[in-house]
Design a protein around this motif. Structure first.
Motif, PDB file in Angstrom:
ATOM      1  N   ASP A  81     -45.412  -3.743  86.812  1.00 21.52           N
ATOM      2  CA  ASP A  81     -45.022  -4.545  85.759  1.00 21.52           C
ATOM      3  C   ASP A  81     -44.956  -6.105  86.429  1.00 21.52           C
ATOM      4  O   ASP A  81     -44.324  -6.921  85.497  1.00 21.52           O
ATOM      5  CB  ASP A  81     -43.615  -4.157  85.186  1.00 21.52           C
ATOM      6  N   SER A  82     -45.550  -6.320  87.430  1.00 23.59           N
ATOM      7  CA  SER A  82     -45.409  -7.845  87.871  1.00 23.59           C
ATOM      8  C   SER A  82     -46.561  -8.451  87.212  1.00 23.59           C
ATOM      9  O   SER A  82     -47.448  -8.065  86.644  1.00 23.59           O
ATOM     10  CB  SER A  82     -45.846  -7.490  89.483  1.00 23.59           C
ATOM     11  N   ARG A  86     -50.483  -7.791  85.583  1.00 20.81           N
ATOM     12  CA  ARG A  86     -50.494  -7.952  84.177  1.00 20.81           C
ATOM     13  C   ARG A  86     -52.057  -8.874  84.225  1.00 20.81           C
ATOM     14  O   ARG A  86     -52.614  -8.515  83.522  1.00 20.81           O
ATOM     15  CB  ARG A  86     -49.692  -8.556  83.281  1.00 20.81           C
ATOM     16  N   SER A  99     -46.427  -2.532  79.740  1.00 26.55           N
ATOM     17  CA  SER A  99     -45.800  -1.756  80.777  1.00 26.55           C
ATOM     18  C   SER A  99     -44.934  -0.795  80.399  1.00 26.55           C
ATOM     19  O   SER A  99     -44.236  -0.779  79.221  1.00 26.55           O
ATOM     20  CB  SER A  99     -44.909  -2.652  81.574  1.00 26.55           C
TER      21      SER A  99
END
Length: 218
Positions: A81-82, A86, A99
């Motif tokens: 999810d960083s 993305r 995510s």
């Protein structure tokens, strides 16, 4: 609308597929990247929901190949999810990125949004005569009267309205609204069109074009 869900965690895959089907999507499943590429080579999916961490062929590789082909919209799913993750997913060709864990309503909304990027682009709400279809909210009505449609009836009406008066063959409807397990010799399309006509009522909205398929009257 035809969706390919690529997910190697089988309980999650079954859960997501069942939910998408309840929203009217025809869903095929692939458990690894190689199977996904093989299915995409034979079926023009409207949207591919692609898990990033896949066995056999990694999701990144699948995404790059599909982006290179240019024929499929890709929604990438990942536990990463960083911002870098993305950006990386989008840079390799994904059209959207979601995510895990995710709200199911958001997944459905994103799949519908990607489907509207098809060529020609589909409007968010489809209309013909006094019939209105809102796919994202699963609403259909005629002359202000709510239509209570099954998922297959909704899918057939969606494809016919999206064609904007063009003829849609029974084979195309079977490909778009039913999944890969559908019998190509079935009369399911004819039966579904018949029940859809009855629910739509008069005047007739759907015409049969002998030897070609079906179309909606403008």
């Amino acid at each position: 609308m035809r969706v390919l869900l690529v997910e190697d965690e089988q309980p999650l895959a079954r859960y997501v597929a069942a939910g998408l089907r309840r929203h009217g999507f025809a869903v095929d499943l692939a458990g690894d990247g190689a199977s996904a590429l093989e299915k995409c080579a034979h079926t023009p999916y409207d949207v591919v929901v692609l898990d990033r961490d896949l066995p056999v062929v990694h999701g990144d590789t699948v995404c790059r190949r599909l982006a290179g082909d240019g024929g499929h919209r890709v929604l990438m799913l990942t536990a990463a999810d960083s911002v870098e993750d993305r950006v990386g997913g989008l840079a390799m060709g994904a059209d959207d990125y979601l995510s895990k864990p995710f709200a199911f309503s958001e997944l459905v909304a994103r799949v519908w949004a990607l489907s509207r990027r098809s060529v020609p682009a589909r409007p968010p709400v489809l209309r013909a005569a006094d019939v209105v279809l809102d796919p994202a909210r699963r609403l259909a009505e005629r002359g202000g009267r709510a239509l209570h449609l099954t998922p297959k009836e909704f899918g057939v009406l969606h494809e016919l309205l999206a064609a904007r008066g063009a003829v849609v063959s029974a084979e195309t409807l079977l490909e778009k609204v039913w999944d890969e397990h559908a019998d190509p010799f079935t009369n399911a399309v004819r039966i579904t069109v018949g029940t859809l006509r009855r629910k739509l009522g008069d005047p007739t909205l759907i015409d049969t074009v002998t030897g070609a398929g079906y179309r909606v009257r403008s």
